[in-house]
Design an enzyme around this catalytic site. Structure first.
Site, PDB file in Angstrom:
ATOM      1  N   TYR A 146      33.099  45.900  43.825  1.00 57.64           N
ATOM      2  CA  TYR A 146      31.664  45.910  44.102  1.00 57.64           C
ATOM      3  C   TYR A 146      31.359  45.609  45.568  1.00 57.64           C
ATOM      4  CZ  TYR A 146      30.701  46.101  39.081  1.00 57.64           C
ATOM      5  OH  TYR A 146      30.623  46.478  37.763  1.00 57.64           O
ATOM      6  N   LYS A 197      44.796  45.012  35.057  1.00 57.09           N
ATOM      7  CA  LYS A 197      45.323  46.352  34.779  1.00 57.09           C
ATOM      8  C   LYS A 197      46.559  46.498  35.662  1.00 57.09           C
ATOM      9  CE  LYS A 197      44.922  50.388  32.718  1.00 57.09           C
ATOM     10  NZ  LYS A 197      45.180  50.536  31.280  1.00 57.09           N
ATOM     11  N   ASP A 229      42.129  47.255  28.896  1.00 61.80           N
ATOM     12  CA  ASP A 229      41.808  48.155  27.775  1.00 61.80           C
ATOM     13  C   ASP A 229      42.092  47.460  26.445  1.00 61.80           C
ATOM     14  OD1 ASP A 229      44.376  48.225  28.789  1.00 61.80           O
ATOM     15  OD2 ASP A 229      44.763  50.306  28.256  1.00 61.80           O
ATOM     16  N   ASP A 253      32.320  42.332  34.464  1.00 64.75           N
ATOM     17  CA  ASP A 253      30.990  42.886  34.230  1.00 64.75           C
ATOM     18  C   ASP A 253      30.954  43.571  32.863  1.00 64.75           C
ATOM     19  OD1 ASP A 253      28.441  43.831  34.558  1.00 64.75           O
ATOM     20  OD2 ASP A 253      28.893  45.185  36.216  1.00 64.75           O
ATOM     21  N   ASP A 257      29.428  41.993  28.952  1.00 66.50           N
ATOM     22  CA  ASP A 257      28.375  42.666  28.169  1.00 66.50           C
ATOM     23  C   ASP A 257      28.879  42.975  26.760  1.00 66.50           C
ATOM     24  OD1 ASP A 257      26.511  42.586  30.152  1.00 66.50           O
ATOM     25  OD2 ASP A 257      26.089  44.729  30.146  1.00 66.50           O
TER      26      ASP A 257
END
Ligand code: NAD
Length: 363
Positions: A146, A197, A229, A253, A257
């Site tokens: 980001y 990852k 994942d 992020d 959620d």
């Protein structure tokens, strides 16, 4: 989180959309606990996001930043909305939020996902999968893709456009967020899961190496690792296996959620973003919900529970924090629900009624 922050002044940023509505309720709760527990807290309002753009042309006015820098804590509603979606990207409301997090050095985002037993039916997962859920996601907030440079959209020789971003983490950034996760795990069940990852991205290969190294300083905390994942899958398969999850900005992020939805509504979840001294910005996990703004439909509980987190983490007022959490549980016990968490046999309440019920339950 090592040193204690001194000032007991708060900056309140209601923001946009449902922000001002839910903040009015949170402020009423803050007012009541401040009196009841003689906390000696004071506060002021400032502008951020779309409201700040309308008034000053900037999503983070200097006055807001200066006030936030002086304050012990910042309490935020939410920013953004379709009204500001067409303006130049660098001055959109969400940039104000990214800028204040960055300027205040708020690198650690804490997002608890707790399922109140009263709401087990509100989750889209079976009650036995989620009932009693209590996990904490620790998301790195000021680094990663980001903020990484270079970034942009460039035109290739062929004339085709190409978008690009950079995922980047320094050792020191990884180490400090790992420490926050390990410290918090000590207050909980002493288990940390680091999500990466590392099989594909070098930046998270380094992440895994540094988190593993930092774990040597916390022999009493169990560290494990999982690819993002798989973590996304496990969160809906068997979320109660988790205690503290620590991860980078982008994965955090998304996973937070997802974890939010396990609890039935994003309208229930508070969050904290902390700097190295315990100063924090506290806000609900949800956005400004323009679809229901101004209709007295928004659930104010996430913002009210953000006040509780602020009292606990920045002002070290655990009793007052607990009293807010108890009041919320009492209101849920009484069957009161905003539309987002309503189910058969419960009493539908608007934003104001819900907020007032929490204030009354504090008595
Ligand atoms: P959102 O969280 O605002 O809304 C998603 C859905 O959840 C909507 O249906 C909304 O009505 C519902 N919802 C959210 N909060 C609720 C509450 N308290 N009570 C009841 N229902 C609630 O996400 P979005 O629609 O993707 O984004 C809307 C705007 O908010 C965008 O401009 C976005 O950029 C901004 N946003 C801001 C923040 C922030 O300020 N931290 C975070 C996310 C999104």
């Amino acid at each position: 989180m090592q040193q204690q922050n001194q000032t007991r002044h708060i900056v309140i940023l209601p923001g946009d959309g449902i922000g001002p509505e839910i903040m009015a309720q949170a402020e009423a709760v803050l007012n009541r606990v401040n009196e009841q527990h003689r906390l000696g807290l004071s506060w002021e309002h400032q502008l951020l996001g779309g409201a700040a753009i309308d008034a000053t042309g900037k999503p983070l006015p200097e006055q807001t930043l200066a006030a936030a820098q002086k304050a012990g804590a910042v309490l935020l509603g939410a920013v953004g909305g379709p009204r500001w979606d067409q303006i130049e990207r660098s001055i959109r409301p969400e940039r104000g939020l990214l800028a204040i997090r960055s300027a205040l050095g708020l690198f650690a985002n804490l997002r608890p996902a707790i399922l109140y037993p009263q709401l087990a039916e509100a989750s889209t997962l079976r009650p036995e999968v989620v009932s009693g859920l209590d996990l904490l996601i620790v998301r790195e907030l000021t680094g990663g893709i980001y903020f990484g440079q270079p970034r942009g959209v460039r035109v290739l020789e062929s004339g085709e456009r190409e978008g690009f971003n950079t995922d980047v983490y320094r050792e020191s950034e990884i180490r400090r967020i790992a420490r926050v996760a390990f410290d918090l795990a000590r207050l909980r069940n002493r288990r940390v899961l680091s999500v990466d990852k590392a099989n594909v991205l070098e930046v998270t290969e380094l992440w895994r190496e540094i988190v593993t190294d930092e774990a040597k300083n916390y022999p009493d905390v169990t560290l494990s690792h999982m690819y993002v994942d798989n973590a996304a899958m496990q969160l809906v398969r068997a979320p109660k296996q988790f205690d503290v999850l620590v991860t980078g900005n982008l994965f955090g992020d998304i996973l937070s959620d997802e974890a939010a939805m396990l609890t039935g509504s994003i309208g229930m979840l508070p969050s904290a973003s902390l700097d190295a001294t315990g100063k924090g910005l506290y806000e609900p996990c949800h956005g400004s919900a323009p679809d229901i703004a101004g209709q007295d439909k928004a659930n104010p509980l996430a913002t009210i529970l953000s006040v509780a987190m602020m009292l606990r983490y920045t002002f070290k007022e655990d009793l007052a924090a607990q009293s807010i959490e108890n009041a919320v549980a009492k209101v849920l016990d009484a069957g009161l629900r905003t539309a987002d968490i309503a189910s058969a046999g419960t009493k539908l309440a608007g934003t104001k009624v819900m907020g007032q019920a929490v204030v009354d339950a504090l008595a």
